[in-house]
Scaffold this active site. Structure first.
Site, mmCIF file in Angstrom:
data_model
loop_
_atom_site.group_PDB
_atom_site.id
_atom_site.type_symbol
_atom_site.label_atom_id
_atom_site.label_comp_id
_atom_site.label_asym_id
_atom_site.label_seq_id
_atom_site.Cartn_x
_atom_site.Cartn_y
_atom_site.Cartn_z
ATOM 1 N N GLU A 4 46.603 86.902 -19.796
ATOM 2 C CA GLU A 4 45.735 87.039 -18.570
ATOM 3 C C GLU A 4 44.441 87.667 -19.011
ATOM 4 O O GLU A 4 44.250 88.137 -20.266
ATOM 5 C CB GLU A 4 46.583 88.267 -17.937
ATOM 6 C CG GLU A 4 45.699 88.984 -16.749
ATOM 7 C CD GLU A 4 46.240 89.676 -15.947
ATOM 8 O OE1 GLU A 4 47.257 90.581 -16.259
ATOM 9 O OE2 GLU A 4 45.781 90.067 -14.704
ATOM 10 N N CYS A 24 47.833 90.657 -12.161
ATOM 11 C CA CYS A 24 47.151 91.012 -11.058
ATOM 12 C C CYS A 24 45.894 90.233 -10.708
ATOM 13 O O CYS A 24 45.342 90.158 -9.590
ATOM 14 C CB CYS A 24 46.582 92.436 -11.055
ATOM 15 S SG CYS A 24 48.000 93.718 -11.550
ATOM 16 N N ASN A 49 52.624 87.080 -8.097
ATOM 17 C CA ASN A 49 52.684 88.081 -9.195
ATOM 18 C C ASN A 49 53.640 89.042 -8.898
ATOM 19 O O ASN A 49 54.856 89.083 -9.065
ATOM 20 C CB ASN A 49 51.264 88.232 -10.017
ATOM 21 C CG ASN A 49 51.625 89.226 -11.103
ATOM 22 O OD1 ASN A 49 52.464 89.102 -12.050
ATOM 23 N ND2 ASN A 49 50.672 90.222 -11.121
ATOM 24 N N GLU A 50 53.036 90.259 -8.679
ATOM 25 C CA GLU A 50 53.761 91.446 -8.748
ATOM 26 C C GLU A 50 53.795 91.624 -6.976
ATOM 27 O O GLU A 50 53.284 92.747 -6.746
ATOM 28 C CB GLU A 50 53.450 92.635 -9.379
ATOM 29 C CG GLU A 50 53.858 92.596 -10.820
ATOM 30 C CD GLU A 50 53.341 93.910 -11.711
ATOM 31 O OE1 GLU A 50 52.438 94.663 -11.163
ATOM 32 O OE2 GLU A 50 53.856 94.210 -12.831
HETATM 33 O O1 AHR Z 1 49.729 93.110 -17.697
HETATM 34 C C1 AHR Z 1 49.207 94.019 -16.849
HETATM 35 C C2 AHR Z 1 49.313 93.990 -15.521
HETATM 36 O O2 AHR Z 1 50.287 94.841 -15.474
HETATM 37 C C3 AHR Z 1 49.417 92.596 -15.083
HETATM 38 O O3 AHR Z 1 48.209 92.177 -14.506
HETATM 39 C C4 AHR Z 1 50.311 93.249 -13.753
HETATM 40 O O4 AHR Z 1 51.259 91.947 -13.341
HETATM 41 C C5 AHR Z 1 51.032 94.212 -14.267
HETATM 42 O O5 AHR Z 1 51.009 95.217 -13.443
#
Ligand code: AHR
Length: 660
Positions: free
Chosen positions: A48, A245, A376-377
């Site tokens: 990321e 994120c 994602n989350e």
């Molecule tokens: O890894 C950092 C963040 O942690 C990522 O973007 C997210 O998916 C999680 O909350």
């Protein structure tokens, strides 16, 4: 940092367990009974653009704000010299004509002398420059009349010139690209680039860029080779990208849109990086996404390092920690179309619209995409509703693509329970679980997947990292306690390879001066890179992944923390070896016998790799990159039993040659 009380509790528990361990119990491996194949995707990486992971990190561009699109158009740039006056530099915005790259810089030179009228770019926390290396400068420009010459200089921390050249732009009414290369004569971790102008007239500039020659695979405008090499060395089974994120965006306008990250770099639309202002305690106001590392480059890098690409797409929801915006269901179609088009971009014939673009970018052969992540989350019924629409469309058009679903932010609790149930009801292919937890949690959860349904949805342990302090605390350290706790947990993933098909640590990279989130697997500065103890744990599991899980039992049971021991075992049919991984989390060495049943040993020499530290607080650093690093040795064994002393606080990988 872990507080003293909890550290001593963990240590006491470990030490207490180790006393029992002294009594010793054989670890019996049934090498002949394959429980399940280990998926080639078992151990991967999750990339990321956080902590200057891409811009300022793996994307090797040295010029910050190369096309003046940061909120403050001259951020990173400083006018230089006594001839600079009001109006010498103008930022123009052609937004209506060029939405993706609206701004450019107009330079108005009037009798400009070299060294008296110019601009300086500070790079990303400086520029890492190496002696004897070629640097490739390029710029998009137009100049109604020929009249201005550009002089380029690399300047070290002391103000010395360590490389220089000149560039004479042609007369050109239309935008054109110019380039020139030069060599640095010294190394500097924090150089800057000066551009001096000489002469008279108007010169429009955009995409002012500087790349080192030594990029990954020598690709122009490419990636930092040392950083990609760290990934290649892990032999990852997959690369999950681009987030995290970042996929969701603070709001939907700044969600990650892959279509804006492909094609010519000067046409990729920059946006703010969501980590720019996420944490008040780690503000990074100069963090933007140029998308020079875009989806094509992610696919290409995955292919280079032999990993399956796993792109994650926005599911029509912005980050639920931020605005939590959702797209109305009747307006979800463009999002779903993005997913379908991405599969075409990766796999489609060159005669298709998106396959054609892939070919134009230099890769006519398909990337052979097999996995796609939706969300994602994300959590709640709003996620399930949207996911159903995506799933139907993807399965209808591309039935062989496996879809990765999110189970939210936590590995337990109401949100997790709800989603886990719903997703399994939907027949999810793969469910992504995230765990940012204390080391105790990892040590206590090695049996987490023992009770998971063998025939249901598969698990992707998509983001995990043991936190020495609380999640997102700036005091988190990649110390040995966290790495060892992860190793213990990973034995549980490996033992359950029937259920767990993918796993990756998070986040992957961090720049020592530009990070927002810690802990992280790999740390860099402008010239150097080092792996944390956690990196070596990941790498040891990955390069020793084997082909099939076999049982490793003590007293008839899997080792999931009894006597502070954790174990898993795989057969590597390709190498003709049995591979055992044992974590001794106690503060004392433990003697154990290993008995290999079912297959005969091939010879009397076994290989050992030990990762350990007597200090649970020990970390690696730029200056001590291998304070904790694997140590390899060979051991002569006699008889049926392999007698080992498992060092205190250690991960031991044992490779035993076996006859087929
Ligand atoms: O890894 C950092 C963040 O942690 C990522 O973007 C997210 O998916 C999680 O909350």
């Amino acid at each position: 940092m872990m507080n003293k009380l909890s550290l001593s509790l963990v240590m006491a528990a470990m030490l207490g367990g180790s006393l029992q361990a002294q009594q010793g119990n054989d670890i019996v491996v049934n090498a002949a009974k394959k429980i399940a194949p280990v998926q080639s995707t078992m151990w991967g990486v999750f990339f990321e653009d956080i902590n200057l992971g891409a811009d300022g990190g793996m994307y090797a561009e040295l010029v910050k704000n190369r096309s003046f699109e940061f909120y403050k158009p001259l951020m990173g740039w400083t006018p230089q010299g006594s001839q600079v006056k009001e109006g010498s530099f103008l930022v123009l915005n052609r937004g209506f004509a060029q939405e993706a790259n609206p701004r450019f810089l107009r330079v108005l030179a009037a009798g400009a002398e070299k060294g008296k009228f110019g601009l300086s770019n500070e790079g990303f926390r400086g520029m890492g420059i190496k002696a004897g290396l070629r640097y490739d400068f390029s710029v998009w420009y137009r100049q109604p009349e020929k009249g201005v010459t550009m002089y380029l200089e690399l300047i070290d921390e002391k103000g010395g010139v360590i490389g220089s050249t000149s560039f004479v732009p042609d007369q050109s009414a239309d935008w054109k690209k110019g380039s020139v290369s030069f060599t640095s004569n010294a190394t500097s971790p924090k150089a800057k680039l000066n551009i001096w102008f000489e002469g008279n007239g108007q010169l429009d500039l955009d995409m002012i860029s500087l790349f080192p020659e030594d990029t990954w695979k020598g690709r122009k405008g490419g990636l930092r080779a040392d950083m990609v090499q760290m990934l290649a060395d892990m032999k990852p089974g997959f690369v999950r990208f681009p987030g995290g994120c970042i996929v969701e965006g603070h709001d939907l306008t700044v969600r990650y849109q892959w279509k804006k990250t492909v094609g010519p770099v000067e046409q990729r639309q920059q946006i703010i990086n969501r980590w720019n202002a996420e944490f008040a305690h780690r503000p990074t106001p100069d963090y933007f996404q140029t998308f020079g590392l875009g989806f094509f480059e992610y696919f290409q890098m995955s292919e280079d390092i032999g990993a399956e690409p796993l792109p994650i797409l926005n599911c029509g929801m912005a980050c639920q920690f931020n605005t939590a915006e959702v797209v109305p269901l009747d307006q979800l179609e463009p999002y779903v179309q993005d997913a379908l088009d991405l599969i075409e971009f990766a796999n489609g014939e060159v005669s298709t619209k998106w396959g054609k673009l892939r070919a134009e970018m230099g890769h006519p052969a398909p990337f052979n995409l097999k996995y796609i992540g939706v969300g994602n989350e994300n959590w709640g019924p709003q996620y399930v509703e949207r996911l159903k629409v995506f799933t139907k469309a993807i399965r209808e058009k591309y039935p062989s693509i496996k879809i990765v679903n999110s189970s939210g932010t936590d590995p337990e609790g109401e949100r997790f329970e709800f989603l886990n149930k719903e997703l399994r009801k939907m027949g999810a292919d793969i469910i992504d679980e995230h765990y940012y937890r204390r080391p105790e949690w990892f040590l206590g959860n090695a049996a987490r997947y023992d009770s998971y349904d063998r025939n249901g949805s598969k698990v992707f342990a998509g983001e995990y990292a043991a936190q020495s302090d609380r999640t997102v605390s700036i005091h988190n350290r990649n110390n040995w306690l966290t790495a060892m706790a992860e190793a213990a947990f990973l034995t549980g993933l490996e033992r359950n390879a029937e259920v767990v098909h993918m796993a990756s640590y998070a986040p992957l990279f961090a720049h020592v001066e530009g990070w927002q989130w810690t802990p992280d697997l790999i740390w860099v500065d402008n010239l150097r890179v080092y792996g944390t103890p956690n990196y070596y744990v990941q790498k040891l599991f990955s390069v020793n992944k084997g082909t099939h899980v076999v049982s490793a039992l003590s007293g008839g049971k899997a080792l999931t923390g009894q006597d502070s021991l954790y174990a898993s075992s795989v057969l590597d049919e390709n190498a003709g070896e049995l591979v055992l991984k044992i974590v001794n989390a106690s503060g004392a060495g433990v003697n154990r016998n290993i008995v290999v049943d079912g297959l005969k040993r091939n010879g009397n020499v076994i290989k050992l790799v030990v990762l350990k530290s007597a200090q649970l607080e020990q970390v690696n650093s730029l200056d001590q990159p291998k304070a904790i690093a694997p140590a390899e040795s060979a051991l002569q064994v006699k008889g049926k039993k392999i007698s080992l002393n498992l060092a205190s606080h250690s991960l031991t990988v044992i490779r035993v040659p076996v006859k087929k």
